[in-house]
Design an enzyme around this catalytic site. Structure first.
Site, short mmCIF file in Angstrom:
data_model
loop_
_atom_site.label_atom_id
_atom_site.label_comp_id
_atom_site.label_asym_id
_atom_site.label_seq_id
_atom_site.Cartn_x
_atom_site.Cartn_y
_atom_site.Cartn_z
N ASP A 30 -5.22 9.62 4.86
CA ASP A 30 -4.63 8.29 4.89
C ASP A 30 -5.42 7.35 5.79
O ASP A 30 -5.53 6.16 5.53
CB ASP A 30 -3.18 8.41 5.38
CG ASP A 30 -2.37 7.14 5.16
OD1 ASP A 30 -2.84 6.25 4.45
OD2 ASP A 30 -1.26 7.07 5.71
N HIS A 218 6.93 8.53 8.93
CA HIS A 218 5.57 8.02 8.81
C HIS A 218 5.63 6.51 9.03
O HIS A 218 6.05 5.76 8.13
CB HIS A 218 5.04 8.34 7.40
CG HIS A 218 3.61 7.98 7.18
ND1 HIS A 218 2.64 8.92 6.86
CD2 HIS A 218 2.96 6.79 7.21
CE1 HIS A 218 1.48 8.31 6.71
NE2 HIS A 218 1.65 7.01 6.91
N HIS A 220 3.94 2.75 10.14
CA HIS A 220 2.80 1.86 10.34
C HIS A 220 3.17 0.87 11.44
O HIS A 220 4.34 0.57 11.66
CB HIS A 220 2.44 1.14 9.04
CG HIS A 220 1.78 2.03 8.04
ND1 HIS A 220 0.60 1.70 7.42
CD2 HIS A 220 2.12 3.24 7.54
CE1 HIS A 220 0.24 2.67 6.59
NE2 HIS A 220 1.16 3.62 6.65
N CYS A 251 -2.72 1.05 3.45
CA CYS A 251 -2.36 1.47 2.10
C CYS A 251 -3.11 0.59 1.10
O CYS A 251 -2.95 -0.64 1.14
CB CYS A 251 -0.85 1.36 1.87
SG CYS A 251 -0.36 1.77 0.16
N ASN A 260 -1.87 3.09 10.73
CA ASN A 260 -0.83 4.06 11.04
C ASN A 260 -0.57 4.13 12.55
O ASN A 260 -1.39 3.69 13.36
CB ASN A 260 -1.28 5.45 10.58
CG ASN A 260 -1.36 5.58 9.08
OD1 ASN A 260 -0.34 5.62 8.42
ND2 ASN A 260 -2.57 5.66 8.55
#
Length: 309
Positions: A30, A218, A220, A251, A260
């Site tokens: 990611d 998860h 951001h 993303c 992140n």
């Protein structure tokens, strides 16, 4: 003299927290997937090796998405073939569909992740599917993977806010998440894909699931809330947190998604809370400084920049 050398951060344990947190490191997948310049596979392999050397035990290595959609990860087979696996370290990969699972099986992986959406619009934009039809796509993938003895994690994106639809209904998120768990996913990662969540939102959603044992989060850090939201999730019963070394990531299908949660920032928080994590912060900072150098820009992580001096 640095902060760590004088015993900072001070450990001040508190009740209502898990004794240990599993850090699910997503930097190599990611974190790098949105980079405009292709990172050489040799650099990715060294990145993974350094992360394992810092004590991280779950390293999401790559993705078997079609190279047309994420060119950065077109070297998935080459990377896994060249990987120097550390004892006790897991190297899951993202699998978008049945074709991706075939590639993963051929590469000999033993842990995969699938990526679903909590909203209709993101399902259309990210998966070229409707909200309901995505489950028909994922169920046979999860079933076949489990039959092959492969552990499956489910990602659920846009759990707290969607840039096209706005606020996301909690009941819809729970229904979607429980469908993935019912298919056979052993873990469900709740994603704040564009970083709009706040602490009470996090607490409400986690509590709405009831059983928190399969949940991960998860976050951001678009609006600077990732650490606060992480602590809220921990206090609500979550003990697995996704993060990316150096705060890398975004993303490719949601332009408002920034980096992140930085693994270093997370480790600093856990240290201060007295929660075990197993990571050598000094080695991790060195790794992120090195990776930032490979990418030709400074790390966005506040802890990396503070400790790197």
């Amino acid at each position: 003299m640095g902060a760590q050398e004088v015993g900072l951060p001070e450990r001040v344990p508190a009740g209502g927290l898990p004794p240990r947190v599993e850090i699910w490191e997503v930097g190599a997948r990611d974190g790098l997937q949105n980079e405009s310049s292709v990172v050489p596979v040799e650099v990715k392999l060294e990145f993974l090796d350094r992360l394992a050397g810092a004590g991280l035990t779950t390293l999401e290595a790559t993705s078997f998405v079609h190279p047309k959609w994420v060119p950065q990860l077109a070297d998935a087979e080459q990377l896994l073939a060249g990987l120097d696996r550390h004892d006790g370290v897991r190297y899951p990969v993202l699998v978008p569909n049945d074709r991706g699972l075939n590639r993963a099986l051929d590469a000999g992986v033993d842990h995969i992740a699938i990526f679903a959406s909590a909203t209709e619009t993101f399902a259309q934009r990210n998966l070229n599917s409707t909200f309901d039809d995505q489950f028909g796509m994922f169920e046979p993938v999860v079933t076949r993977a489990r039959e092959e003895g492969i552990e499956v994690r489910g990602y659920l994106s846009m759990c707290f806010g969607d840039p096209w639809e706005g606020v996301v209904d909690v009941e819809q998120v729970v229904r979607a998440g429980k469908r993935l768990l019912d298919f056979g996913c052993s873990q469900l990662s709740l994603g704040d894909t564009i970083g709009v969540a706040t602490t009470n939102q996090v607490t409400r959603l986690v509590e709405a699931f009831g059983d928190t044992s399969p949940l991960a989060v998860h976050f951001h850090d678009t609006y600077g809330q990732a650490l606060a939201n992480t602590e809220a999730a921990l206090r609500a019963g979550v003990s697995t947190v996704d993060s990316s070394a150096g705060g890398l990531g975004g993303c490719p299908y949601a332009e408002s998604a920034t980096g992140n949660l930085a693994t270093e920032d997370l480790v600093w928080l856990l240290e201060g809370l007295g929660v075990e994590h197993g990571v050598d912060l000094g080695k991790l900072v060195e790794t992120s400084v090195w990776m930032a150098g490979q990418l030709g820009r400074p790390s966005p992580s506040r802890v990396v920049n503070a400790l790197a001096g």
